[in-house]
Design an enzyme around this catalytic site. Structure first.
Site, mmCIF file in Angstrom:
data_model
loop_
_atom_site.group_PDB
_atom_site.id
_atom_site.type_symbol
_atom_site.label_atom_id
_atom_site.label_comp_id
_atom_site.label_asym_id
_atom_site.label_seq_id
_atom_site.Cartn_x
_atom_site.Cartn_y
_atom_site.Cartn_z
ATOM 1 N N ASP A 241 5.219 5.154 2.215
ATOM 2 C CA ASP A 241 5.467 6.354 3.023
ATOM 3 C C ASP A 241 6.315 6.011 4.244
ATOM 4 O O ASP A 241 7.239 6.728 4.604
ATOM 5 C CB ASP A 241 4.136 6.973 3.481
ATOM 6 C CG ASP A 241 3.388 7.604 2.303
ATOM 7 O OD1 ASP A 241 4.027 7.785 1.245
ATOM 8 O OD2 ASP A 241 2.189 7.879 2.443
ATOM 9 N N SER B 145 0.830 -1.211 0.000
ATOM 10 C CA SER B 145 0.000 0.000 0.000
ATOM 11 C C SER B 145 0.858 1.252 0.000
ATOM 12 O O SER B 145 2.060 1.202 0.241
ATOM 13 C CB SER B 145 -0.885 0.004 1.246
ATOM 14 O OG SER B 145 -0.084 0.277 2.381
ATOM 15 N N LYS B 146 0.192 2.378 -0.243
ATOM 16 C CA LYS B 146 0.897 3.668 -0.227
ATOM 17 C C LYS B 146 1.519 3.907 1.150
ATOM 18 O O LYS B 146 2.610 4.442 1.260
ATOM 19 C CB LYS B 146 -0.089 4.790 -0.562
ATOM 20 C CG LYS B 146 0.540 6.171 -0.499
ATOM 21 C CD LYS B 146 -0.356 7.240 -1.069
ATOM 22 C CE LYS B 146 0.321 8.591 -1.067
ATOM 23 N NZ LYS B 146 0.502 9.150 0.292
ATOM 24 N N ARG B 147 0.806 3.452 2.188
ATOM 25 C CA ARG B 147 1.330 3.651 3.551
ATOM 26 C C ARG B 147 2.659 2.939 3.764
ATOM 27 O O ARG B 147 3.542 3.440 4.450
ATOM 28 C CB ARG B 147 0.300 3.196 4.587
ATOM 29 C CG ARG B 147 -0.699 4.283 4.854
ATOM 30 C CD ARG B 147 -1.506 4.069 6.113
ATOM 31 N NE ARG B 147 -0.773 3.460 7.213
ATOM 32 C CZ ARG B 147 -1.363 2.719 8.145
ATOM 33 N NH1 ARG B 147 -2.658 2.469 8.064
ATOM 34 N NH2 ARG B 147 -0.657 2.211 9.145
#
Ligand code: GLU
Length: 519
Positions: free
Chosen positions: A278, A273-275
């Site tokens: 990040d 995921s994008k998380r």
């Protein structure tokens, strides 16, 4: 797999990448596009780009442009589709809306689908009632005749309701207790009992649009798609899609299906995921993205990755060539790719491996390619040099670089004199007899006429030997003067590149401006 191979022989290969423009394209989506592309090119077939934008609630402005630009950057060429045109245009589903109603009605008439008039509030209330009883509501064969549908209402009432503008949907009438036998080119045979499935909505009067399932099947049929290669998350929809082909009478030309394994988090558990990106500092999108509300996300392109390295890395996340080879050009991927070698299990994303691929591509760049990459950076620092010079310098240091952005730090001293000196190196070398020896080297260098690498090396090394000095001691002090630090390539590369005048100037600057630490 024999069935699949036979199919390929009989029919022109036509695959499609069919993203929904709901945000930036995830790298999992890029991989789906890539595998479609490799498969198409391997079989001399066509690659189609269809934009599935029938879910107006999830539409995000700018997402379609982002998808097209991402594919272009990756070198995934589109033969037909949005932005490219083609014999089945339009390829954007919102522009094909009048096509779908006819097909929805056809299914109702054939008894494969029905009208349902429940409002969102009624359905919500039903869901609550079920929940209170500890059950889950499913719109299926058990309830469809007890609810306001064309299966429970009279034909007149159905007509009346439609005529007076009641909101309706068309739902698929999922058969009861039937085994659907399916074949997936990656997973093999799959079976599902239809009693476990609900009656999916196919068309909605409220926005006069089909849902994903109807639009997807109708378009795959009309666009003569031979193989559907898509993410594993669509496997649960496969029984419905099989039955839709049967309901329409299109089983003869039904495409083959291949569901690709998930891209997993670096830790292995769950979808990437994008998380995760990040948190761990790596992009999960191909390009930089700014959402309409101003949220931003990193992209591989802007983070300095080469498109070829990015593609090479993605290709190997879920597919393997069956050999030890890791570096593949797009053409080599096309030549080697097969769905048979796509794995069934999820592929764990490894951020370090992405960097490793970039470094490999950097190390293999020719001076001419490096010049192209390095010139804009040099100009940004106010340095105007020939392509040959830019490429030569980057070429000397490329083995130590992963990203183009590192080149300046690795090579700036070729172009500008040090403005400060590394403290550790000063402490180590700017003391004792070294300052005096540096003045002596200066005199040696001043006497040399030709500044080729070989000539300077010959004289300076000869002199060091004659004097009985330590080579390390002398060269490191010289490096301090010319580079300002302990880094850099062979000293004679630097000496011959910057030339006599600049060499002497840099030595003079250290001698004049920095007091030896033990003085
Ligand atoms: N529009 C679907 C998506 O966004 C396409 C799925 C398919 O390829 O059938 O992934």
């Amino acid at each position: 797999m024999a069935k699949g191979q036979q199919f390929i022989k009989m029919r022109e290969v036509r695959v499609r990448f069919a993203p929904s423009p709901t945000g930036p394209l995830h790298i999992g989506g890029v991989r789906t596009a890539l595998y479609n592309y490799l498969f198409a090119r391997h079989h001399g077939g066509k690659m189609i780009l269809r934009i599935e934008d029938t879910d107006s609630q999830r539409f995000v402005p700018g997402a379609e442009e982002y998808i097209i630009e991402s594919l272009r950057w990756c070198g995934i060429e589109i033969d037909e589709g949005v932005g490219y045109g083609g014999p089945h245009a339009p390829y954007r589903q919102s522009e094909r809306r009048e096509i779908y109603l006819k097909y929805a009605k056809q299914l109702v008439e054939a008894g494969w689908a029905y009208y349902a008039f429940d409002t969102a509030e009624e359905l919500e209330a039903l869901r609550k009632q079920y929940e209170e009883r500890g059950e889950t509501f499913a719109y299926n064969y058990k309830v469809r005749t007890t609810l306001p549908t064309s299966l429970s209402l009279s034909a007149e009432e159905v007509e009346q309701r439609i005529a007076r503008g009641d909101i309706w949907v068309v739902r698929f009438k999922m058969p009861e207790n039937e085994i659907v036998k399916m074949h997936d080119l990656i997973r093999g045979d799959v079976e599902v009992n239809t009693s476990t499935l609900d009656d999916k909505v196919l068309y909605k009067s409220v926005d006069a649009l089909p849902t994903y399932h109807l639009a997807n099947i109708v378009d795959d049929h009309l666009m003569e798609i031979s193989h559907v290669i898509r993410g594993e998350e669509w496997l649960p929809s496969l029984p419905l899609h099989y039955l839709l082909y049967r309901a329409f009478g299109w089983t003869d030309t039904q495409p083959e299906f291949a569901h690709l394994p998930l891209l997993l988090k670096p830790t292995g558990g769950g979808k990437l995921s994008k998380r995760d990106g990040d948190k761990m500092g790596f992009p999960v999108f191909p390009l930089y993205w700014v959402s309409p509300t101003g949220d931003t996300a990193h992209g591989y392109r802007e983070d300095g990755y080469f498109a070829e390295a990015f593609i090479n890395m993605l290709a190997l996340l879920g597919w393997n060539p069956g050999t030890e080879q890791e570096i593949f050009s797009m053409q080599e991927l096309i030549d080697t790719f097969s769905l048979e070698r796509v794995s069934k299990s999820g592929a764990r994303f490894q951020p370090d491996k992405a960097k490793w691929f970039n470094a490999q591509y950097m190390h293999h760049k020719s001076d001419a390619e490096l010049a192209e990459i390095y010139q804009p950076i040099l100009r940004g620092h106010g340095i105007e040099v020939s392509d040959q010079t830019a490429g030569f310098v980057a070429g000397i240091m490329k083995e130590r670089a992963t990203f183009a952005s590192e080149l300046w730090d690795l090579t700036s001293y070729f172009f500008v004199a040090p403005t400060e000196y590394d403290e550790k190196q000063l402490k180590k070398y700017w003391k004792g007899e070294n300052p005096r020896i540096l003045s002596e080297v200066r005199e040696v260098l001043a006497k040399i006429e030709s500044y080729s690498k070989e000539n300077t090396e010959h004289f300076v090394h000869g002199w060091i030997a004659d004097m009985g000095y330590s080579v390390g001691q002398v060269m490191n002090t010289l490096r301090l003067a010319l580079v300002g630090a302990g880094k850099g390539p062979g000293m004679y590369d630097v000496i011959s590149f910057i030339g006599k005048q600049e060499c002497l100037k840099r030595i003079d600057a250290l001698l004049a401006n920095v007091k030896p630490i033990d003085a």
